[in-house]
Design an enzyme around this catalytic site. Structure first.
Site, PDB file in Angstrom:
ATOM      1  N   ARG A 159       0.947  -0.979   0.002  1.00 19.70           N
ATOM      2  CA  ARG A 159      -0.088  -0.149  -0.042  1.00 19.70           C
ATOM      3  C   ARG A 159       0.859   1.278  -0.051  1.00 19.70           C
ATOM      4  O   ARG A 159       1.925   1.189   0.237  1.00 19.70           O
ATOM      5  CB  ARG A 159      -0.990  -0.042   1.384  1.00 19.70           C
ATOM      6  N   LYS A 178      11.999   7.176  13.578  1.00 12.83           N
ATOM      7  CA  LYS A 178      12.511   7.771  12.480  1.00 12.83           C
ATOM      8  C   LYS A 178      13.979   8.149  12.615  1.00 12.83           C
ATOM      9  O   LYS A 178      14.668   8.290  11.527  1.00 12.83           O
ATOM     10  CB  LYS A 178      11.489   8.809  11.844  1.00 12.83           C
ATOM     11  N   ILE A 197       2.582  13.129   2.960  1.00  7.94           N
ATOM     12  CA  ILE A 197       2.129  12.357   1.709  1.00  7.94           C
ATOM     13  C   ILE A 197       0.937  11.775   1.909  1.00  7.94           C
ATOM     14  O   ILE A 197       0.421  11.107   2.761  1.00  7.94           O
ATOM     15  CB  ILE A 197       3.315  11.207   1.283  1.00  7.94           C
ATOM     16  N   ALA A 253      11.315   9.194  17.352  1.00  9.85           N
ATOM     17  CA  ALA A 253      12.235   8.227  17.900  1.00  9.85           C
ATOM     18  C   ALA A 253      12.682   7.306  16.887  1.00  9.85           C
ATOM     19  O   ALA A 253      13.937   6.967  16.556  1.00  9.85           O
ATOM     20  CB  ALA A 253      12.040   7.878  19.389  1.00  9.85           C
ATOM     21  N   TYR A 296       7.052   7.707  17.192  1.00 10.53           N
ATOM     22  CA  TYR A 296       7.345   7.720  15.788  1.00 10.53           C
ATOM     23  C   TYR A 296       8.495   8.470  15.548  1.00 10.53           C
ATOM     24  O   TYR A 296       9.228   8.036  14.587  1.00 10.53           O
ATOM     25  CB  TYR A 296       6.144   8.311  14.978  1.00 10.53           C
ATOM     26  N   ASP A 341       5.758 -10.315   8.713  1.00 10.81           N
ATOM     27  CA  ASP A 341       6.255  -9.467   9.981  1.00 10.81           C
ATOM     28  C   ASP A 341       7.629  -9.025  10.148  1.00 10.81           C
ATOM     29  O   ASP A 341       8.377  -9.665  10.679  1.00 10.81           O
ATOM     30  CB  ASP A 341       5.593  -9.726  11.212  1.00 10.81           C
TER      31      ASP A 341
HETATM   32  P1  NAP Z   1       0.610   3.016   4.776  1.00  6.90           P
HETATM   33  O1  NAP Z   1      -0.212   3.434   3.643  1.00  6.90           O
HETATM   34  O2  NAP Z   1       0.025   2.892   6.082  1.00  6.90           O
HETATM   35  O3  NAP Z   1       1.318   1.646   4.497  1.00  6.90           O
HETATM   36  C1  NAP Z   1       2.049   0.821   5.572  1.00  6.90           C
HETATM   37  C2  NAP Z   1       2.837  -0.195   4.634  1.00  6.90           C
HETATM   38  O4  NAP Z   1       3.481  -0.832   5.826  1.00  6.90           O
HETATM   39  C3  NAP Z   1       1.768  -1.336   4.349  1.00  6.90           C
HETATM   40  O5  NAP Z   1       2.209  -1.914   3.037  1.00  6.90           O
HETATM   41  C4  NAP Z   1       1.844  -2.263   5.434  1.00  6.90           C
HETATM   42  O6  NAP Z   1       1.743  -3.856   5.058  1.00  6.90           O
HETATM   43  C5  NAP Z   1       3.113  -2.301   5.858  1.00  6.90           C
HETATM   44  N1  NAP Z   1       3.606  -2.864   7.141  1.00  6.90           N
HETATM   45  C6  NAP Z   1       3.260  -2.263   8.419  1.00  6.90           C
HETATM   46  N2  NAP Z   1       3.389  -3.179   9.395  1.00  6.90           N
HETATM   47  C7  NAP Z   1       4.314  -4.107   8.814  1.00  6.90           C
HETATM   48  C8  NAP Z   1       4.909  -5.069   9.408  1.00  6.90           C
HETATM   49  N3  NAP Z   1       4.998  -5.487  10.589  1.00  6.90           N
HETATM   50  N4  NAP Z   1       5.628  -5.916   8.388  1.00  6.90           N
HETATM   51  C9  NAP Z   1       5.545  -5.969   7.208  1.00  6.90           C
HETATM   52  N5  NAP Z   1       4.871  -4.795   6.706  1.00  6.90           N
HETATM   53  C10 NAP Z   1       4.076  -3.968   7.592  1.00  6.90           C
HETATM   54  O7  NAP Z   1       1.858   3.892   5.120  1.00  6.90           O
HETATM   55  P2  NAP Z   1       2.615   5.025   4.167  1.00  6.90           P
HETATM   56  O8  NAP Z   1       2.002   6.463   4.279  1.00  6.90           O
HETATM   57  O9  NAP Z   1       2.693   4.429   2.762  1.00  6.90           O
HETATM   58  O10 NAP Z   1       4.199   4.864   4.659  1.00  6.90           O
HETATM   59  C11 NAP Z   1       5.129   4.306   4.346  1.00  6.90           C
HETATM   60  C12 NAP Z   1       6.349   4.628   4.892  1.00  6.90           C
HETATM   61  O11 NAP Z   1       6.535   5.956   4.717  1.00  6.90           O
HETATM   62  C13 NAP Z   1       6.246   4.479   6.536  1.00  6.90           C
HETATM   63  O12 NAP Z   1       7.641   3.915   7.023  1.00  6.90           O
HETATM   64  C14 NAP Z   1       6.046   5.617   7.181  1.00  6.90           C
HETATM   65  O13 NAP Z   1       6.586   5.844   8.386  1.00  6.90           O
HETATM   66  C15 NAP Z   1       6.644   6.601   6.125  1.00  6.90           C
HETATM   67  N6  NAP Z   1       6.040   8.035   5.816  1.00  6.90           N
HETATM   68  C16 NAP Z   1       4.992   8.091   5.498  1.00  6.90           C
HETATM   69  C17 NAP Z   1       4.560   9.669   5.529  1.00  6.90           C
HETATM   70  C18 NAP Z   1       3.199   9.905   5.020  1.00  6.90           C
HETATM   71  O14 NAP Z   1       3.106  11.268   5.078  1.00  6.90           O
HETATM   72  N7  NAP Z   1       2.427   9.197   4.598  1.00  6.90           N
HETATM   73  C19 NAP Z   1       5.536  10.606   5.673  1.00  6.90           C
HETATM   74  C20 NAP Z   1       6.855  10.257   6.143  1.00  6.90           C
HETATM   75  C21 NAP Z   1       7.230   8.918   6.408  1.00  6.90           C
HETATM   76  P3  NAP Z   1      -0.124  -4.329   4.979  1.00  6.90           P
HETATM   77  O15 NAP Z   1      -0.672  -3.619   3.842  1.00  6.90           O
HETATM   78  O16 NAP Z   1      -0.120  -5.598   5.072  1.00  6.90           O
HETATM   79  O17 NAP Z   1      -0.850  -3.870   6.395  1.00  6.90           O
END
Ligand code: NAP
Length: 248
Positions: free
Chosen positions: A16, A160, A189, A158, A156, A64
């Site tokens: 995702r 990152k 994002i 900490a 979070y 996981d």
């Molecule tokens: P998201 O849409 O919530 O997707 C999270 C993804 O992580 C999903 O594919 C989920 O898998 C997977 N995941 C969660 N726990 C897991 C585990 N224990 N083992 C394996 N996979 C796991 O989040 P996103 O916004 O795309 O974020 C992706 C990354 O970017 C994260 O590290 C987040 O901290 C970072 N980030 C996001 C933003 C933002 O604004 N969105 C900003 C800065 C940084 P499932 O689909 O199977 O649950």
């Protein structure tokens, strides 16, 4: 010819959001991509199908990534299927937001384990093969919150900030073996992670972004693809901020 022809990539949390966009970007340029997921099997299979339709190969792997045995099984599945790992993107992540008075120790542990421990475990698993083949790319998806902090996200932030330390230490440790380690720090994002925010918070957040819009997962994916490419061969230990100018 794709710029990642012959390369094998693992994207953790590739089912995702940002991870999905990264998997599609690498796959569209010829990489064979292992799409790791935790719970969203159907979404991961959809990403695999899209990469195959674009002419490359892909594999969905449930694990996981905070669990050492599951990480080892993930890497075994990928090397059994594709023979090696050239690119590791540590993207899987969660939030568990609240003010510190309301957070429980478990809220701290699960965020640190999912975001930081996972990146360390996967980097450890990837390093052996990468050092042996004397080439590789490790890219950690951190956050501007790990640089600037954010109230309500002590756990979070900490995790990152920890990923940035991990990036720099490992970059120094394995640079002589031809492996680069960098981080990408997204700002705000559009994904499931930010979808729950109220209209008001969304409006205020966008007002704080000089480029005047929320980022798309593809904005982050392009930066990751650059760091994964041969064009970035002389870049290591760096944090590339992709945030429309929000933190500078
Ligand atoms: P998201 O849409 O919530 O997707 C999270 C993804 O992580 C999903 O594919 C989920 O898998 C997977 N995941 C969660 N726990 C897991 C585990 N224990 N083992 C394996 N996979 C796991 O989040 P996103 O916004 O795309 O974020 C992706 C990354 O970017 C994260 O590290 C987040 O901290 C970072 N980030 C996001 C933003 C933002 O604004 N969105 C900003 C800065 C940084 P499932 O689909 O199977 O649950």
């Amino acid at each position: 010819m794709g710029k990642f022809d012959g390369k094998v990539a693992i994207v953790t949390g590739g089912s995702r959001g940002i991870g999905r966009a990264i998997a599609l970007e690498l796959g569209s340029h010829g990489a064979k991509v292992a799409v790791n997921y935790h719970a969203s099997a159907a979404a991961a299979e959809e990403v695999v199908a899209a990469i195959r339709a674009a002419g490359s190969d892909a594999l969905a792997v449930q694990a996981d990534v905070s669990d050492p045995e599951q990480v080892n099984a993930l890497f075994k599945a990928v090397t059994d299927a594709f023979g090696k790992v050239d690119i590791l993107v540590n993207n899987a992540g969660i939030t568990r937001d609240n003010v510190i008075m309301m957070l429980k120790p478990d809220d701290f542990d699960v965020v640190i384990d999912t975001n930081l421990r996972s990146a360390w475990l996967c980097s450890k698993a990837a390093s052996r093969g990468m050092m042996k083949q004397r080439s590789g790319r490790i890219i950690n998806i951190t956050s501007v919150v790990g640089i600037a902090g954010n109230g309500g996200q002590t756990n979070y932030a900490a995790s990152k900030a920890g990923m940035i330390g991990l990036t720099k230490a490992l970059a120094k440790e394995i640079a002589s073996r031809g492996v680069t380690v960098n981080a990408v720090a997204p700002g705000f994002i559009a994904s499931d992670m930010t979808a729950a925010l109220s209209e008001d918070i969304l409006k205020k957040a966008i007002e704080a972004i000089p480029l005047g819009r929320q980022g798309a997962p593809e904005d982050v994916a392009k930066a990751v693809a650059f760091l994964a490419s041969d064009d970035a061969a002389y870049i290591t230990g760096q944090v590339l901020v992709v945030d429309g100018g929000m933190v500078m």
